[in-house]
Structures are given as structure tokens and as C-alpha cells.
Design a protein around this motif. Structure first.
Motif, PDB file in Angstrom:
ATOM      1  N   GLN A 196       0.826  -1.205   0.000  1.00 24.14           N
ATOM      2  CA  GLN A 196       0.000   0.000   0.000  1.00 24.14           C
ATOM      3  C   GLN A 196       0.861   1.255   0.000  1.00 24.14           C
ATOM      4  OE1 GLN A 196      -2.445  -0.557   3.447  1.00 24.14           O
ATOM      5  NE2 GLN A 196      -3.860  -1.984   2.456  1.00 24.14           N
ATOM      6  N   HIS A 197       1.914   1.239   0.811  1.00 30.96           N
ATOM      7  CA  HIS A 197       2.830   2.382   0.824  1.00 30.96           C
ATOM      8  C   HIS A 197       3.499   2.556  -0.539  1.00 30.96           C
ATOM      9  CE1 HIS A 197       3.289   1.903   5.463  1.00 30.96           C
ATOM     10  NE2 HIS A 197       2.179   2.511   5.119  1.00 30.96           N
ATOM     11  N   LEU A 198       3.867   1.429  -1.152  1.00 34.69           N
ATOM     12  CA  LEU A 198       4.485   1.485  -2.474  1.00 34.69           C
ATOM     13  C   LEU A 198       3.512   2.047  -3.506  1.00 34.69           C
ATOM     14  CD1 LEU A 198       6.940   0.818  -4.224  1.00 34.69           C
ATOM     15  CD2 LEU A 198       6.044  -1.490  -4.494  1.00 34.69           C
ATOM     16  N   ALA A 199       2.235   1.630  -3.425  1.00 35.61           N
ATOM     17  CA  ALA A 199       1.225   2.143  -4.347  1.00 35.61           C
ATOM     18  C   ALA A 199       1.015   3.640  -4.149  1.00 35.61           C
ATOM     19  CB  ALA A 199      -0.092   1.389  -4.150  1.00 35.61           C
ATOM     20  N   GLN A 200       1.027   4.083  -2.896  1.00 34.62           N
ATOM     21  CA  GLN A 200       0.870   5.511  -2.628  1.00 34.62           C
ATOM     22  C   GLN A 200       2.043   6.310  -3.189  1.00 34.62           C
ATOM     23  OE1 GLN A 200       0.444   5.640   1.620  1.00 34.62           O
ATOM     24  NE2 GLN A 200      -1.629   4.766   1.619  1.00 34.62           N
ATOM     25  N   ALA A 201       3.243   5.774  -3.012  1.00 38.51           N
ATOM     26  CA  ALA A 201       4.424   6.462  -3.554  1.00 38.51           C
ATOM     27  C   ALA A 201       4.377   6.503  -5.079  1.00 38.51           C
ATOM     28  CB  ALA A 201       5.701   5.765  -3.078  1.00 38.51           C
ATOM     29  N   ALA A 202       3.933   5.401  -5.699  1.00 34.58           N
ATOM     30  CA  ALA A 202       3.832   5.362  -7.163  1.00 34.58           C
ATOM     31  C   ALA A 202       2.786   6.363  -7.658  1.00 34.58           C
ATOM     32  CB  ALA A 202       3.471   3.948  -7.625  1.00 34.58           C
ATOM     33  N   ALA A 203       1.666   6.469  -6.925  1.00 33.33           N
ATOM     34  CA  ALA A 203       0.634   7.433  -7.316  1.00 33.33           C
ATOM     35  C   ALA A 203       1.169   8.858  -7.206  1.00 33.33           C
ATOM     36  CB  ALA A 203      -0.602   7.246  -6.440  1.00 33.33           C
ATOM     37  N   ALA A 204       1.900   9.136  -6.125  1.00 31.58           N
ATOM     38  CA  ALA A 204       2.473  10.477  -5.962  1.00 31.58           C
ATOM     39  C   ALA A 204       3.490  10.772  -7.057  1.00 31.58           C
ATOM     40  CB  ALA A 204       3.122  10.594  -4.583  1.00 31.58           C
ATOM     41  N   LEU A 205       4.291   9.751  -7.405  1.00 32.55           N
ATOM     42  CA  LEU A 205       5.275   9.934  -8.475  1.00 32.55           C
ATOM     43  C   LEU A 205       4.577  10.176  -9.811  1.00 32.55           C
ATOM     44  CD1 LEU A 205       8.368   9.820  -8.994  1.00 32.55           C
ATOM     45  CD2 LEU A 205       8.065   7.436  -9.624  1.00 32.55           C
ATOM     46  N   GLY A 206       3.475   9.448 -10.035  1.00 33.93           N
ATOM     47  CA  GLY A 206       2.716   9.642 -11.276  1.00 33.93           C
ATOM     48  C   GLY A 206       2.101  11.020 -11.387  1.00 33.93           C
ATOM     49  N   GLN A 207       1.836  11.667 -10.250  1.00 27.58           N
ATOM     50  CA  GLN A 207       1.268  13.010 -10.246  1.00 27.58           C
ATOM     51  C   GLN A 207       2.329  14.098 -10.332  1.00 27.58           C
ATOM     52  OE1 GLN A 207      -1.131  13.113  -6.720  1.00 27.58           O
ATOM     53  NE2 GLN A 207      -2.652  11.665  -7.508  1.00 27.58           N
ATOM     54  N   GLY A 208       3.581  13.672 -10.493  1.00 27.30           N
ATOM     55  CA  GLY A 208       4.646  14.650 -10.698  1.00 27.30           C
ATOM     56  C   GLY A 208       5.497  14.935  -9.482  1.00 27.30           C
ATOM     57  N   ASN A 209       5.217  14.278  -8.359  1.00 23.68           N
ATOM     58  CA  ASN A 209       6.024  14.479  -7.158  1.00 23.68           C
ATOM     59  C   ASN A 209       7.253  13.578  -7.225  1.00 23.68           C
ATOM     60  OD1 ASN A 209       7.060  15.003  -4.654  1.00 23.68           O
ATOM     61  ND2 ASN A 209       5.439  13.960  -3.512  1.00 23.68           N
ATOM     62  N   LEU A 210       8.342  14.095  -7.771  1.00 19.94           N
ATOM     63  CA  LEU A 210       9.541  13.284  -7.974  1.00 19.94           C
ATOM     64  C   LEU A 210      10.319  13.054  -6.687  1.00 19.94           C
ATOM     65  CD1 LEU A 210      10.850  14.765 -11.347  1.00 19.94           C
ATOM     66  CD2 LEU A 210       9.407  12.766 -10.965  1.00 19.94           C
ATOM     67  N   THR A 211       9.881  13.674  -5.587  1.00 18.19           N
ATOM     68  CA  THR A 211      10.533  13.412  -4.302  1.00 18.19           C
ATOM     69  C   THR A 211       9.876  12.260  -3.545  1.00 18.19           C
ATOM     70  OG1 THR A 211       9.117  15.020  -3.155  1.00 18.19           O
ATOM     71  CG2 THR A 211      11.180  15.840  -4.117  1.00 18.19           C
TER      72      THR A 211
END
Length: 449
Positions: free
Chosen positions: A182-197
Motif C-alpha cells: 500500500q505504501h508502495l502504491a501511494q508512492a507510485a501514485a504520488a510519483l505519477g502526479q509529478g512528485n519526484l521526491t
């Protein structure tokens, strides 16, 4: 129901319940059989039949005619133990061969399990036979029936507790397994929205941790690539601005009659367009090299011959600048399988840089040597050298240790980046060594062809 934690929990619960039920039924059957056998053997032991059989064997020395002791009349059971509650009996000798089986409960020979469960008959501390007792399947007496019922209740209660604990442990384990995902999915979603950090939390089983580490590494590379892309766009805009400013200023001056329309003015504008063309060509080559699409026409190549040829092209320019150009080839240098034009491009780039930063009275040495089964080429100058903080960046695109000076000499800051890609495409290596005030040595290595 599509959530992984729900599916895993349901799977754990189903498996736990199934195993618990199977074990409870098996233990219930085993307890019933074992308890009935125990009652039957206790009944036989209390009847004194074992002792009478031992006396029979002592008296006769064999089991001939022993069947009469195994019948209902010879068992000697007390009152209330007759009829259907009497266990079935069979007798075998010391070797396990059946000698009496009135009710046909065993075969001709006892199995290992039957012999282990049978009652041994001993005479003078020597086993002379085995009495097989088959437990009755009829209704047990009240006390025995109540005991067996309570035993079954305990078995099923224990099974229920085990099932409950197993299901709870399964749900907890499912939660622990899915939380890192779940944490990995959240990080992937944030990365997909442009949050490269965005980064994933590294936790859970080793396989999940490896996935999280790989994701974090990928996110870091994406962030670096994004930064590099922004920097490259800014550098390209900066590089284009100078020639465009020259062209625009000169054309504006000509249109305003500030400058006459002469061949000299047109020549300056033409030189500016050549600079733009060189920059565009360098960018195209670098793009092709980055994507592995740069065409290479490989063939056996004599590097010593190539170095001599390229040195002759720069010798006059070096002499005009008061610089001595030397070539020291290795006669035993192995041939390489390479694109001669691309390797010549690398050598020309290294020589151009050396001439650009070597003052009058200095020298440039082009050398070749056999190393690690391949060919090593180096270009050493006695110029100003490169600062230690600049050395790790010299092969980066648009990077210059002295931007103002490089621009005057027409450099785009892409030559070394292109050279690095060309050598990499040939399966080789390229590097630099330098010391301020003492000069610089660029080198590249190619595997033997």
C-alpha cells in the motif's frame, strides 16, 4: 472484495478452517477408536483371560484347542458384560501367525500395527502369543459414553480456539504483507502526479523490500533525469541566444542603415549560422548516441595510423600557437574493431580541447599503449589543468570549466559528452586525469578486435 488484504485474509481463514476441521474429525475418530480399544483391553484384562491363556500354554506347550477360551463361554466376563458388548478376539503365536480367530477379525498373519496394538501373552518372561482385541462399536456404558462425549467436546473446543487463533494470525499476517504494498502504491501514485521526491517505505519481506528499493532507485533516476532535462533546455536556450543575438543585431543594424550591406557583414551573419548548425548537429549526434541509434560502421582499425593522420591535421595549427605536437605510438598495439570516423571524431575533440587550453611554449603528446588486452590512447597537454571539483563533470553536456573562454573559441560544451557516448557504444572506457597548473591527460580504451 478486490482488496488484496481481504483476499489474503479470506484465503488464510478458509485454509485454517479446513485444516482445523480435518484434524478435529481425525482426532475425534482416533480418540473414539482408541478409547473403545482401551475399554475392551481393560475388560479383557479384568476378566483374567490373559492369565488363563498363559496357563493354557504352560500346560500344553502349544495353542491347539485354545478356541474354547476365546468363545463367550470361556471368557469369564462378569454379569452385565455379555451379548453384543463383548469384544471380538483373535489369538496369534509368537511369530504373529493367527491360531484362533472365531469371528474372523484378522487375516492369517498379524501386521506390524496389529502386533503393536495386541496384548502380549508371556510365560517365564517370554512372549508366546498375542491377543488381538477388537473394540465394540455398540453403545458404551453411561460413564464411558459421558467421558467420550466430553473428550469430543474438548477436541472441538480446542479446534475452535486453534481456528480462531489461526484466522487472527492470518489476518495480521495479511495486513503486514499488504501494508508495504500500500505504501508502495501511494508512492507510485504520488510519483505519477509529478512528485519526484516521493519515495516508498522500505519494509516487509525481503522481496517487497527489494521492490521498494528498486522503486526508490527508479524515482531517484527520474528526478535526476528531470533535473538534467531542465538544465539541458536552459543550456540549449543559453547557447542559442548568442548566435541568434548576433544575427538579429546585425540584421537590425543593416535594416536601420547602421551597417552597410557588405560582404564582411554578411560573412559575420554566416559564421553565426554555422555556429547554430554545429550546435544542432552536436545535439542530434548526442541524441542518437543516447538512444543507441548512432550508426557505427565497424571494421578492423589501426589506431596508430589514425593517430598519425589526425596529428598531421592539427600540426600546423599547433605550430601557429607555438605548441609542440608529439606522437608516441606503441608498435605492438593490437587492432580494434571500430568505426574509424567516429574514433577520429573523438581524437579530434580531445586534440581541440588540448590546443584550446595549452599556452604557447607548451606541448601536446598523443600516445598509444597496449593495456588489458586492448588499445589505450591518451592525449596529454601541459596546459592550465582542471580543478578537482570540475573533474567529475567534464563529460556532462554543456559543462565548461570556463564558459566565457570556451564560447570565444566556438565550443558548444557537447564534444566530450559525444566522445563519451561514442566510446561507450564501442564497448570501451574514457577518462580524464588533471592537476591544476600541470596539465591534463584524457584517455580512452577500446577492446581488441
Amino acid at each position: 472484495m478486490n482488496r488484496l488484504v481481504v483476499q489474503l485474509s479470506a484465503a488464510f481463514a478458509a485454509i485454517t478452517l479446513l485444516i482445523t476441521i480435518i484434524l478435529a474429525v481425525a482426532i475425534d475418530r482416533l480418540a473414539d477408536t482408541s478409547f473403545r480399544r482401551y475399554l475392551a483391553q481393560s475388560q479383557i484384562a479384568e476378566s483374567g483371560l490373559i492369565d488363563r491363556l498363559a496357563v493354557w500354554y504352560t500346560q500344553y506347550g502349544n495353542w491347539n484347542g485354545v478356541e474354547q477360551l476365546l468363545t463367550a463361554g470361556g471368557m469369564g466376563f462378569g454379569h452385565g458384560q455379555g451379548g453384543p458388548q463383548r469384544p471380538a478376539l483373535a489369538l496369534a503365536d509368537a511369530n504373529g501367525r493367527v491360531v484362533a480367530d472365531p469371528r474372523g477379525i484378522v487375516g492369517d498373519t498379524l501386521t506390524v500395527l496389529q502386533r503393536r496394538e495386541a496384548l502380549p501373552i508371556t510365560v517365564d518372561q517370554r512372549v508366546v502369543g498375542y491377543l488381538v482385541v477388537q473394540a465394540t462399536t455398540s453403545r458404551l456404558p453411561g460413564a464411558a459414553s459421558q467421558f467420550l462425549q466430553r473428550l469430543r467436546e474438548v477436541i472441538w473446543l480446542a479446534g475452535g480456539i486453534v481456528a480462531l487463533v489461526g484466522i487472527s494470525a492470518g489476518i495480521l499476517l495479511a495486513s503486514r504483507l499488504t501494508r508495504p504494498l500500500q505504501h508502495l502504491a501511494q508512492a507510485a501514485a504520488a510519483l505519477g502526479q509529478g512528485n519526484l521526491t516521493a519515495r516508498a517505505i522500505v519494509e516487509g519481506p525481503i522481496e517487497v523490500r527489494r521492490v521498494a528499493e528498486a522503486f526508490n532507485e527508479m524515482a531517484g533516476e527520474l528526478a535526476a533525469a528531470s533535473q538534467q532535462r531542465r538544465q539541458m533546455v536552459a543550456d540549449i536556450a543559453h547557447e542559442l541566444r548568442t548566435p541568434l543575438t548576433v544575427i538579429q543585431g546585425n540584421l537590425r543594424a543593416i535594416l536601420d542603415d547602421v551597417y552597410p550591406l557588405t560582404r564582411e557583414e554578411i560573412g559575420q551573419i554566416y559564421e553565426a549560422t554555422l555556429g547554430l548548425r554545429r550546435l544542432v548537429d552536436d545535439l542530434r549526434e548526442l541524441s542518437l548516441a543516447d538512444t543507441g541509434q548512432l550508426a557505427l560502421h565497424r571494421q578492423p582499425l589501426d589506431l596508430n595510423q589514425l593517430l598519425h593522420r589526425e596529428a598531421e591535421l592539427f600540426r600546423e595549427l599547433a605550430a601557429a600557437q607555438g605548441i609542440e605536437l608529439l606522437v608516441t605510438p606503441d608498435p605492438s598495439l593490437p587492432a580494434v574493431l571500430a568505426d574509424s570516423e567516429r574514433i577520429a571524431q573523438v581524437v579530434r575533440n580531445l586534440l581541440s580541447n588540448a590546443l584550446r587550453y595549452t599556452p604557447a611554449g607548451g606541448n601536446i603528446t598523443i600516445a598509444s599503449a597496449t593495456e588489458r588486452g586492448g588499445a589505450l590512447v591518451s592525449v596529454r597537454d601541459t596546459g592550465s589543468g582542471i580543478a578537482p571539483e570540475d573533474l567529475p563533470h567534464v563529460f556532462e553536456r554543456f559543462y565548461r570549466t570556463d564558459r566565457g573562454r570556451a564560447r570565444v573559441h566556438g565550443g558548444s560544451g557537447l564534444g566530450l559528452a559525444i566522445a563519451e557516448r561514442i566510446i561507450a557504444l564501442h564497448g570501451g572506457q574514457i577518462g580524464v586525469e588533471s592537476e591544476l597548473g600541470k596539465g591534463t591527460r584524457f584517455w580512452f580504451w577500446l577492446p581488441a578486435g
